[in-house]
Design a protein around this motif. Structure first.
Motif, PDB file in Angstrom:
ATOM      1  N   UNK A  27       0.838  -1.213   0.000  1.00  0.00           N
ATOM      2  CA  UNK A  27       0.000   0.000   0.000  1.00  0.00           C
ATOM      3  C   UNK A  27       0.863   1.249   0.000  1.00  0.00           C
ATOM      4  N   UNK A  28       2.021   1.148   0.633  1.00  0.00           N
ATOM      5  CA  UNK A  28       2.920   2.302   0.726  1.00  0.00           C
ATOM      6  C   UNK A  28       3.780   2.477  -0.526  1.00  0.00           C
ATOM      7  N   UNK A  29       4.248   1.344  -1.094  1.00  0.00           N
ATOM      8  CA  UNK A  29       5.219   1.410  -2.181  1.00  0.00           C
ATOM      9  C   UNK A  29       4.607   1.282  -3.578  1.00  0.00           C
ATOM     10  N   UNK A  30       3.563   0.470  -3.704  1.00  0.00           N
ATOM     11  CA  UNK A  30       3.007   0.208  -5.032  1.00  0.00           C
ATOM     12  C   UNK A  30       2.096   1.354  -5.477  1.00  0.00           C
ATOM     13  N   UNK A  31       1.916   1.500  -6.793  1.00  0.00           N
ATOM     14  CA  UNK A  31       0.967   2.501  -7.302  1.00  0.00           C
ATOM     15  C   UNK A  31      -0.418   2.262  -6.711  1.00  0.00           C
ATOM     16  N   UNK A  32      -1.160   3.344  -6.456  1.00  0.00           N
ATOM     17  CA  UNK A  32      -2.435   3.243  -5.751  1.00  0.00           C
ATOM     18  C   UNK A  32      -3.399   2.242  -6.400  1.00  0.00           C
ATOM     19  N   UNK A  33      -3.433   2.235  -7.725  1.00  0.00           N
ATOM     20  CA  UNK A  33      -4.404   1.358  -8.393  1.00  0.00           C
ATOM     21  C   UNK A  33      -3.986  -0.103  -8.416  1.00  0.00           C
ATOM     22  N   UNK A  34      -2.731  -0.369  -8.044  1.00  0.00           N
ATOM     23  CA  UNK A  34      -2.251  -1.755  -8.116  1.00  0.00           C
ATOM     24  C   UNK A  34      -1.896  -2.352  -6.745  1.00  0.00           C
ATOM     25  N   UNK A  35      -1.996  -1.550  -5.675  1.00  0.00           N
ATOM     26  CA  UNK A  35      -1.450  -2.057  -4.419  1.00  0.00           C
ATOM     27  C   UNK A  35      -2.205  -3.276  -3.893  1.00  0.00           C
ATOM     28  N   UNK A  36      -3.538  -3.325  -4.130  1.00  0.00           N
ATOM     29  CA  UNK A  36      -4.301  -4.478  -3.643  1.00  0.00           C
ATOM     30  C   UNK A  36      -3.871  -5.763  -4.352  1.00  0.00           C
ATOM     31  N   UNK A  37      -3.685  -5.681  -5.668  1.00  0.00           N
ATOM     32  CA  UNK A  37      -3.232  -6.866  -6.407  1.00  0.00           C
ATOM     33  C   UNK A  37      -1.832  -7.285  -5.953  1.00  0.00           C
ATOM     34  N   UNK A  38      -0.952  -6.319  -5.747  1.00  0.00           N
ATOM     35  CA  UNK A  38       0.407  -6.620  -5.291  1.00  0.00           C
ATOM     36  C   UNK A  38       0.382  -7.253  -3.906  1.00  0.00           C
ATOM     37  N   UNK A  39      -0.500  -6.730  -3.039  1.00  0.00           N
ATOM     38  CA  UNK A  39      -0.609  -7.289  -1.689  1.00  0.00           C
ATOM     39  C   UNK A  39      -1.091  -8.727  -1.725  1.00  0.00           C
ATOM     40  N   UNK A  40      -2.048  -9.019  -2.599  1.00  0.00           N
ATOM     41  CA  UNK A  40      -2.561 -10.389  -2.714  1.00  0.00           C
ATOM     42  C   UNK A  40      -1.465 -11.330  -3.208  1.00  0.00           C
ATOM     43  N   UNK A  41      -0.723 -10.877  -4.223  1.00  0.00           N
ATOM     44  CA  UNK A  41       0.366 -11.699  -4.760  1.00  0.00           C
ATOM     45  C   UNK A  41       1.422 -11.972  -3.687  1.00  0.00           C
ATOM     46  N   UNK A  42       1.812 -10.937  -2.951  1.00  0.00           N
ATOM     47  CA  UNK A  42       2.834 -11.102  -1.907  1.00  0.00           C
ATOM     48  C   UNK A  42       2.340 -12.019  -0.782  1.00  0.00           C
ATOM     49  N   UNK A  43       1.070 -11.887  -0.428  1.00  0.00           N
ATOM     50  CA  UNK A  43       0.507 -12.739   0.619  1.00  0.00           C
ATOM     51  C   UNK A  43       0.472 -14.198   0.181  1.00  0.00           C
ATOM     52  N   UNK A  44       0.053 -14.421  -1.066  1.00  0.00           N
ATOM     53  CA  UNK A  44       0.035 -15.793  -1.588  1.00  0.00           C
ATOM     54  C   UNK A  44       1.442 -16.377  -1.643  1.00  0.00           C
ATOM     55  N   UNK A  45       2.419 -15.536  -1.992  1.00  0.00           N
ATOM     56  CA  UNK A  45       3.802 -15.990  -2.022  1.00  0.00           C
ATOM     57  C   UNK A  45       4.267 -16.396  -0.626  1.00  0.00           C
ATOM     58  N   UNK A  46       3.942 -15.578   0.377  1.00  0.00           N
ATOM     59  CA  UNK A  46       4.327 -15.893   1.752  1.00  0.00           C
ATOM     60  C   UNK A  46       3.703 -17.210   2.194  1.00  0.00           C
ATOM     61  N   UNK A  47       2.407 -17.386   1.928  1.00  0.00           N
ATOM     62  CA  UNK A  47       1.743 -18.636   2.298  1.00  0.00           C
ATOM     63  C   UNK A  47       2.358 -19.820   1.555  1.00  0.00           C
ATOM     64  N   UNK A  48       2.665 -19.612   0.271  1.00  0.00           N
ATOM     65  CA  UNK A  48       3.251 -20.696  -0.519  1.00  0.00           C
ATOM     66  C   UNK A  48       4.604 -21.127   0.021  1.00  0.00           C
ATOM     67  N   UNK A  49       5.427 -20.163   0.407  1.00  0.00           N
ATOM     68  CA  UNK A  49       6.750 -20.486   0.950  1.00  0.00           C
ATOM     69  C   UNK A  49       6.639 -21.231   2.272  1.00  0.00           C
ATOM     70  N   UNK A  50       5.694 -20.812   3.125  1.00  0.00           N
ATOM     71  CA  UNK A  50       5.499 -21.491   4.417  1.00  0.00           C
ATOM     72  C   UNK A  50       5.074 -22.941   4.193  1.00  0.00           C
TER      73      UNK A  50
END
Length: 320
Positions: A27-50
């Protein structure tokens, strides 16, 4: 108490806290219109790694080879093979994984097998269901072991009498399995008129919470300065602090670090605490090999598979 809640704390951090942190960063770093998609991708990546580290990475096992040459090694022991394993943490390392590890160790046809500590997580009762499997280890000259910090009641919240009984039971169970538990003592291995020494220190670590029961002088009492000595010590920090300055042991085998349980492009968080956290290091002709271990208290490994180490000793001729 920290160790008792380590596993639920890890999953809480990996599955809840990490995705929340990633969402805030996006939300802080990504463009406003893309931050939700980026957050979802990063969250899925974290869950996948765990989940990958838990279900796949933790059960991966590799056999590594290490050759050590010394002019002090008698020729009768040239080619002597030692299999090292460490940090089994059988309370987390499940039955089928342990059976596979024991079969793999036995398949190496070792002259000697050594275990460099942390057989349990918190309590010796964890060992009893695995006794029949652990007792299957066999080598020509036997199985030798030392205790790690988790094999002492370091993390138990109980009275001193209960702690003493836990240590006594741990020692009794290891010996019942046919292992030669070395508590600041050594054993001599002979081939005709030649011999080498396998020495085992009790745990000694630089962190205040770690047991500091290792006594180099007691361990080496009666050992000839001309002997070839293989030293077993769970915590690798003892190599530079105690072993190198206080005795002549040519090769030290340790564990304890788990390699940080993950690495990124060859970097491990263990490097922040240990100068030697995995593999070999030398001081002149003297060396240490630090195993990244089989298991762990927290059942998670990412790009840091469990390992079994086959060490081959070679007699190095001195140039005249």
């Amino acid at each position: 108490m920290i160790a008792r809640y380590a596993i639920p704390f890890f999953f809480f951090m990996g599955l809840i806290v990490a995705p929340l942190v990633f969402s805030l960063l996006c939300r802080w770093l990504a463009p406003r219109r893309h931050w939700r998609k980026a957050a979802i991708v990063c969250s899925l990546l974290a869950w996948g790694l765990v989940f990958y580290g838990y279900f796949v990475g933790f059960s991966t096992l590799e056999v590594r080879q290490f050759e050590y040459a010394s002019a002090d090694l008698p020729e009768a022991f040239d080619g002597y093979r030692i299999v090292q394993f460490s940090d089994a943490h059988v309370g987390s390392y499940n039955g089928s994984m342990l059976e596979n590890a024991i079969e793999t160790i036995n398949a190496q046809g070792a002259d000697a097998i050594v275990f460099t500590g942390d057989l349990e997580n918190l309590h010796p009762d964890e060992l009893e269901p695995q006794m029949s499997v652990l007792s299957q280890l066999h080598a020509k000259d036997g199985v030798f072991s030392v205790l790690g910090n988790h094999d002492y009641p370091t993390y138990l919240d109980c009275d001193e009498a209960t702690k003493a009984e836990c240590v006594r039971k741990t020692k009794m169970l290891e010996r019942k399995m046919g292992w030669q538990l070395l508590l600041n003592e050594h054993q001599t291995i002979r081939r005709d008129s030649d011999s080498i020494v396998i020495a085992g220190m009790e745990n000694w670590g630089t962190l205040k919470r770690m047991p500091r029961l290792g006594d180099v002088k007691k361990t080496m009492a009666g050992v000839s300065p001309s002997s070839f000595v293989l030293m077993l010590q769970h915590d690798p920090t003892a190599w530079r602090k105690k072993i190198l300055p206080e005795c002549h042991a040519q090769l030290t085998l340790s564990g304890h670090t788990h390699g940080g349980q993950f690495s990124i492009f060859g970097w491990s968080p263990a490097s922040l605490t240990y100068d030697v956290w995995g593999g070999s290091a030398y001081e002149g002709d003297r060396a240490i090999y630090v195993s990244t271990g089989l298991g762990a208290l927290i059942p998670f490994r990412l790009n840091m598979p469990g390992e079994i180490v086959v060490i081959t000793l070679k007699s190095k001729k001195v140039k005249k």
